[in-house]
Write a protein that holds these residues in place. Structure first.
Motif, short mmCIF file in Angstrom:
data_model
loop_
_atom_site.label_atom_id
_atom_site.label_comp_id
_atom_site.label_asym_id
_atom_site.label_seq_id
_atom_site.Cartn_x
_atom_site.Cartn_y
_atom_site.Cartn_z
N ALA A 67 0.57 -0.68 -0.32
CA ALA A 67 0.44 0.13 0.05
C ALA A 67 1.10 1.68 0.05
O ALA A 67 0.17 2.19 -1.22
CB ALA A 67 -0.98 0.20 0.66
N MET A 68 1.85 0.80 0.53
CA MET A 68 3.05 2.55 1.04
C MET A 68 3.45 2.60 -0.51
O MET A 68 3.81 3.65 -0.51
CB MET A 68 4.08 2.52 1.79
CG MET A 68 3.48 2.14 3.49
SD MET A 68 4.51 1.47 4.96
CE MET A 68 5.33 3.55 4.48
N LEU A 69 4.21 1.65 -1.07
CA LEU A 69 4.86 1.68 -2.64
C LEU A 69 4.29 1.82 -3.84
O LEU A 69 4.36 2.72 -4.31
CB LEU A 69 5.27 0.44 -3.02
CG LEU A 69 6.01 -0.23 -1.47
CD1 LEU A 69 6.82 -1.58 -2.19
CD2 LEU A 69 7.42 0.62 -1.73
N ALA A 70 2.24 2.06 -3.46
CA ALA A 70 1.45 2.09 -5.07
C ALA A 70 1.48 3.92 -3.91
O ALA A 70 1.57 4.38 -5.55
CB ALA A 70 0.54 1.30 -4.25
N VAL A 71 1.51 3.62 -2.65
CA VAL A 71 0.95 5.66 -2.99
C VAL A 71 2.50 6.53 -3.23
O VAL A 71 2.21 7.01 -3.83
CB VAL A 71 0.25 6.13 -1.38
CG1 VAL A 71 0.62 7.83 -1.20
CG2 VAL A 71 -1.00 4.57 -1.02
N PHE A 72 3.01 5.89 -3.17
CA PHE A 72 4.76 5.90 -3.32
C PHE A 72 4.37 6.70 -4.82
O PHE A 72 5.21 7.66 -5.12
CB PHE A 72 5.52 5.23 -3.01
CG PHE A 72 7.50 5.84 -3.46
CD1 PHE A 72 7.56 7.21 -3.04
CD2 PHE A 72 7.41 5.61 -5.03
CE1 PHE A 72 9.34 7.22 -4.02
CE2 PHE A 72 8.90 5.71 -5.29
CZ PHE A 72 9.16 6.69 -4.65
N ALA A 73 4.05 5.34 -5.30
CA ALA A 73 4.48 5.45 -7.19
C ALA A 73 3.68 6.72 -7.64
O ALA A 73 3.00 7.39 -8.04
CB ALA A 73 3.49 4.37 -7.74
N LEU A 74 2.23 6.83 -6.80
CA LEU A 74 1.70 7.85 -7.17
C LEU A 74 1.63 9.21 -6.82
O LEU A 74 1.94 10.40 -8.10
CB LEU A 74 0.20 7.66 -6.96
CG LEU A 74 -0.77 8.85 -7.17
CD1 LEU A 74 -2.06 8.61 -8.60
CD2 LEU A 74 -2.65 7.74 -6.54
N GLY A 75 2.07 9.66 -5.91
CA GLY A 75 2.21 10.81 -5.29
C GLY A 75 3.60 11.27 -6.16
O GLY A 75 3.85 12.35 -7.14
N TYR A 76 4.36 10.39 -6.76
CA TYR A 76 6.16 10.68 -7.09
C TYR A 76 5.14 10.91 -9.20
O TYR A 76 5.71 12.01 -9.13
CB TYR A 76 7.16 9.51 -7.92
CG TYR A 76 8.08 10.27 -8.95
CD1 TYR A 76 9.39 9.76 -7.64
CD2 TYR A 76 7.98 10.19 -9.74
CE1 TYR A 76 10.24 10.32 -8.56
CE2 TYR A 76 9.27 10.55 -10.69
CZ TYR A 76 10.18 10.73 -9.74
OH TYR A 76 11.59 11.29 -10.33
N ALA A 77 4.60 10.19 -9.59
CA ALA A 77 3.68 10.08 -10.46
C ALA A 77 3.47 11.62 -11.27
O ALA A 77 3.22 12.48 -12.30
CB ALA A 77 3.27 9.12 -11.56
N ARG A 78 2.14 11.47 -10.02
CA ARG A 78 1.49 13.08 -10.21
C ARG A 78 2.45 14.26 -9.78
O ARG A 78 1.89 15.06 -10.56
CB ARG A 78 0.29 13.41 -9.10
CG ARG A 78 -0.75 11.94 -9.04
CD ARG A 78 -1.90 12.55 -10.69
NE ARG A 78 -3.02 11.70 -11.07
CZ ARG A 78 -3.60 11.30 -12.10
NH1 ARG A 78 -3.87 12.66 -12.41
NH2 ARG A 78 -4.62 10.96 -11.77
N GLY A 94 6.38 11.91 0.49
CA GLY A 94 5.12 12.02 2.08
C GLY A 94 3.49 11.11 1.70
O GLY A 94 3.59 10.77 3.07
N GLY A 95 3.54 10.43 0.41
CA GLY A 95 2.37 9.13 0.30
C GLY A 95 2.82 8.02 0.71
O GLY A 95 1.86 7.68 2.02
N ALA A 96 3.97 7.76 0.69
CA ALA A 96 4.00 6.32 0.97
C ALA A 96 4.03 6.57 2.99
O ALA A 96 3.54 5.57 4.21
CB ALA A 96 5.43 5.93 0.92
N LEU A 97 4.66 7.56 3.80
CA LEU A 97 4.70 7.50 4.87
C LEU A 97 3.38 7.94 5.78
O LEU A 97 2.75 7.22 6.34
CB LEU A 97 5.77 9.08 5.28
CG LEU A 97 7.24 9.18 5.27
CD1 LEU A 97 7.78 9.99 5.23
CD2 LEU A 97 7.68 7.47 5.88
N ALA A 98 2.23 8.58 4.85
CA ALA A 98 0.80 8.93 5.08
C ALA A 98 0.54 7.18 4.74
O ALA A 98 -0.68 7.35 5.67
CB ALA A 98 0.19 9.50 3.82
#
Length: 259
Positions: A67-78, A94-98
């Motif tokens: 879940a953290m890795l997925a949000v990391f990828a989304l945060g970076y891509a956006r 930051g997304g991963a930490l959230a």
């Protein structure tokens, strides 16, 4: 010695991913990056050194960490659409930490870890930017590729030293940190722009379904078959699911170009 071996393995995997991005396409590279290349040997070492129970706990932690890795990828891509590599990396981290607290809470039970991992990966995959066909051919200089690989290897060696002393979840999380993903995403971003990194990260998120399946299969089989047979079957499942999942998504979700 284990730390050195893991660092060398990570460095070799980074090179493999970057070569895949150069010759096989960035989405293929993303799928390769999501495979449990580092998690699998880590679980084998933990089962040998710390016992099967610790390895299983770490495997559940690695599933929740998806879940953290997925949000990391989304945060970076956006964020990559509006800034450089550093800004995108900060937003990704930051997304991963959230997602760290939900992942920590889910890591006590395989069922909850799977729900969190698969749900987050599915939502993230739907929210990832869709760039259509790759317009910038993958490329990379051998020197820069070696530098990225060496940096990822060094960070992995550091994680290996402190992981077992921090508990099962921490060990699973450290074995799943986006070292390879972040390194390659930044390299693609710097060389090919935000579209290049988005293509890579979209493939990576698709591959997280296989990574979650890997951890689940290991947890279910390891107490009955032992670590090595369970790891072998788990790797087969991860490879199969990572191959099938993007094809299915391509049938139900036509590409939409984002400018």
């Amino acid at each position: 010695m284990d730390g050195l071996f893991k660092a060398l393995l990570t460095a070799a995997t980074v090179l493999l991913v970057m070569v895949a991005a150069r010759y096989g396409g960035r989405r293929v590279a993303g799928l390769v990056a999501a495979l449990p290349t580092i998690t699998a040997p880590t679980l084998a070492w933990l089962a040998h050194d710390e016992g099967m129970s610790f390895a299983i706990s770490a495997a559940i932690g690695s599933v929740a960490a998806c879940a953290m890795l997925a949000v990391f990828a989304l945060g970076y891509a956006r964020a990559a659409r509006y800034g450089g590599c550093l800004l995108a990396l900060i937003c990704g981290v930051g997304g991963a930490l959230a997602m760290a607290l939900p992942a920590r809470a889910a890591s006590t039970d395989l069922g909850w870890a799977l729900v969190l991992a698969l749900g987050s990966s599915a939502l993230t995959f739907a929210a990832m930017p869709r760039m259509g066909a790759e317009v910038v051919p993958p490329r990379g200089r051998p020197r820069s590729m070696l530098l990225v690989a060496a940096s990822a290897g060094g960070l992995t060696a550091l994680a290996t030293l402190i992981g077992p002393a921090m508990g099962g979840f921490a060990a699973g999380l450290l074995s799943s940190l986006p070292l390879i993903t972040g390194s390659v995403a930044m390299a693609e971003h710097a060389q090919g722009g935000h579209r290049a990194s988005a293509h890579f990260l979209r493939g990576y998120v698709g591959g997280l379904f296989g990574k979650a399946a890997f951890g689940a299969v290991f947890v279910l089989l390891a107490p009955r078959t032992g670590a090595l047979p369970a790891l072998s079957l788990a790797c087969v499942c991860a490879c199969l699911l990572s191959t099938v999942r993007p094809r299915l998504s391509g049938l139900v979700a036509p590409a939409r170009v984002t400018r």
